[in-house]
Design a protein around this motif. Structure first.
Motif, PDB file in Angstrom:
ATOM      1  N   HIS A 148      -6.599   8.620   4.697  1.00 17.91           N
ATOM      2  CA  HIS A 148      -6.353   7.648   5.770  1.00 17.91           C
ATOM      3  C   HIS A 148      -6.383   8.299   7.137  1.00 17.91           C
ATOM      4  O   HIS A 148      -6.664   7.624   8.143  1.00 17.91           O
ATOM      5  CB  HIS A 148      -5.004   6.957   5.552  1.00 17.91           C
ATOM      6  CG  HIS A 148      -3.848   7.897   5.553  1.00 17.91           C
ATOM      7  ND1 HIS A 148      -3.618   8.787   4.524  1.00 17.91           N
ATOM      8  CD2 HIS A 148      -2.856   8.111   6.458  1.00 17.91           C
ATOM      9  CE1 HIS A 148      -2.540   9.487   4.797  1.00 17.91           C
ATOM     10  NE2 HIS A 148      -2.063   9.110   5.964  1.00 17.91           N
TER      11      HIS A 148
ATOM     12  N   ALA B 181      -3.139   4.887  -2.797  1.00 20.71           N
ATOM     13  CA  ALA B 181      -4.028   5.800  -2.091  1.00 20.71           C
ATOM     14  C   ALA B 181      -3.860   7.236  -2.590  1.00 20.71           C
ATOM     15  O   ALA B 181      -2.822   7.866  -2.378  1.00 20.71           O
ATOM     16  CB  ALA B 181      -3.777   5.726  -0.584  1.00 20.71           C
TER      17      ALA B 181
ATOM     18  N   LEU C  11      -7.584   3.870  -4.480  1.00 17.53           N
ATOM     19  CA  LEU C  11      -8.520   4.347  -3.460  1.00 17.53           C
ATOM     20  C   LEU C  11      -8.324   5.850  -3.327  1.00 17.53           C
ATOM     21  O   LEU C  11      -7.248   6.305  -2.926  1.00 17.53           O
ATOM     22  CB  LEU C  11      -8.242   3.632  -2.136  1.00 17.53           C
ATOM     23  CG  LEU C  11      -9.156   3.925  -0.952  1.00 17.53           C
ATOM     24  CD1 LEU C  11     -10.610   3.615  -1.283  1.00 17.53           C
ATOM     25  CD2 LEU C  11      -8.708   3.110   0.262  1.00 17.53           C
TER      26      LEU C  11
ATOM     27  N   VAL D 262      -2.311  -1.475  -3.438  1.00 20.90           N
ATOM     28  CA  VAL D 262      -3.281  -0.427  -3.114  1.00 20.90           C
ATOM     29  C   VAL D 262      -2.575   0.912  -3.276  1.00 20.90           C
ATOM     30  O   VAL D 262      -1.544   1.161  -2.640  1.00 20.90           O
ATOM     31  CB  VAL D 262      -3.824  -0.560  -1.680  1.00 20.90           C
ATOM     32  CG1 VAL D 262      -4.810   0.574  -1.382  1.00 20.90           C
ATOM     33  CG2 VAL D 262      -4.490  -1.915  -1.475  1.00 20.90           C
TER      34      VAL D 262
ATOM     35  N   VAL E 195      -9.599  -1.032   2.384  1.00 23.55           N
ATOM     36  CA  VAL E 195      -8.362  -1.772   2.096  1.00 23.55           C
ATOM     37  C   VAL E 195      -8.515  -3.236   2.483  1.00 23.55           C
ATOM     38  O   VAL E 195      -8.152  -4.141   1.723  1.00 23.55           O
ATOM     39  CB  VAL E 195      -7.167  -1.135   2.828  1.00 23.55           C
ATOM     40  CG1 VAL E 195      -5.921  -2.009   2.702  1.00 23.55           C
ATOM     41  CG2 VAL E 195      -6.894   0.264   2.294  1.00 23.55           C
TER      42      VAL E 195
ATOM     43  N   LEU F 290       0.854  -1.178   0.000  1.00 23.65           N
ATOM     44  CA  LEU F 290       0.000   0.000   0.000  1.00 23.65           C
ATOM     45  C   LEU F 290       0.894   1.232   0.000  1.00 23.65           C
ATOM     46  O   LEU F 290       1.804   1.338   0.816  1.00 23.65           O
ATOM     47  CB  LEU F 290      -0.903  -0.003   1.238  1.00 23.65           C
ATOM     48  CG  LEU F 290      -1.973   1.089   1.399  1.00 23.65           C
ATOM     49  CD1 LEU F 290      -3.015   0.648   2.426  1.00 23.65           C
ATOM     50  CD2 LEU F 290      -1.403   2.440   1.829  1.00 23.65           C
TER      51      LEU F 290
END
Length: 259
Positions: free
Chosen positions: A242, A113, A206, A111, A253, A86
């Motif tokens: 986050h 972000a 995301l 992932v 996630v 991530l």
């Protein structure tokens, strides 16, 4: 380069592949403690200090190629054969470059972000220059630093975030950021290197619903590079999704990694 890491380990057997987290510019592994603990159920979560940040070694090189090499090494060290990755903002770009150019062995899912594989018009150079201009030798407390960067950093929350990288010790105050390296590579960090490869693995972009970092145009640029990508938006969240919505972020996630 072996990066400093904070490992969040669950009680009992690990049932899922570990997750490695790469933070954004000016961040650190400590900033991800709350999200890491939420995700550490049945898996180890390894939050990294990127090079020239936190307690990781310093280097004159802050290129994405260098950061990608660091992530490749971290995945090999902490992954145990298979791991997820991530990355947020700068860390997200480094994670993309690692997947596209280094193809880390055992990388399972990715992932990204609130960032896209494109160049941006903004620059954080003014923040770096403001921090470099502070004469830390004349100060003894963190609170004395804040007013000296206030003009360049008007947002109080951002000033507080930057001051997290200010350490106090027997020799006085010091930045845990290699500010000259960040200054010298700022133009490269807001850009994105030219790459020819693709990464076929499952990838989640995301993004924050009120952020413009991962807009439709940026995600369109990502699709040829990550053909198995999917997109999820956290409504009402900005670039620091986050931190703004840690529960919703961790839930999204976990749902992607656990399915």
């Amino acid at each position: 380069m072996r990066l400093n890491a904070i490992v969040h380990a669950p009680e009992g057997a690990e049932q899922k592949p570990p997750l490695v987290i790469a933070h954004g510019l000016f961040g650190s592994a400590r900033n991800w403690g709350g999200v890491a603990k939420r995700l550490a159920y049945g898996r180890r979560v390894i939050a990294l200090d990127m090079r020239n940040h936190g307690d990781s070694p310093w280097s004159d090189d802050q290129s994405y190629d260098g950061m990608a090499e660091d992530l490749d090494e971290a995945l090999a060290l902490h992954g145990g054969g298979e791991a997820d990755l991530l990355g947020h903002s700068m860390g997200g770009k480094a994670a993309m470059i690692a997947a596209l150019t280094r193809r880390p062995a055992g990388l399972r899912r990715l992932v990204i972000a609130d960032i896209a594989p494109v160049g941006y018009a903004h620059s954080n150079l003014a923040y770096v220059e403001a921090m470099m201009a502070v004469d830390l030798g004349a100060l003894t407390r963190r609170s004395e630093v804040e007013p000296q960067i206030a003009e360049a950093v008007p947002e109080r929350s951002l000033r507080a975030f930057l001051l997290h990288s200010l350490a106090s010790g027997p020799d006085g105050l010091r930045w845990k950021l290699n500010l000259p390296a960040l200054r010298d590579f700022m133009s490269g960090m807001v850009g994105f290197p030219e790459v020819d490869g693709t990464w076929p693995g499952e990838t989640l972009f995301l993004r924050g619903g009120v952020s413009d970092y991962a807009d439709d145009a940026g995600l369109a640029a990502a699709r040829p590079l990550f053909p198995a990508m999917e997109v999820e938006t956290l409504a009402g969240a900005g670039h620091w999704l986050h931190a703004e919505q840690p529960e919703a972020f961790a839930a999204a996630v976990a749902a992607f990694l656990d399915r």
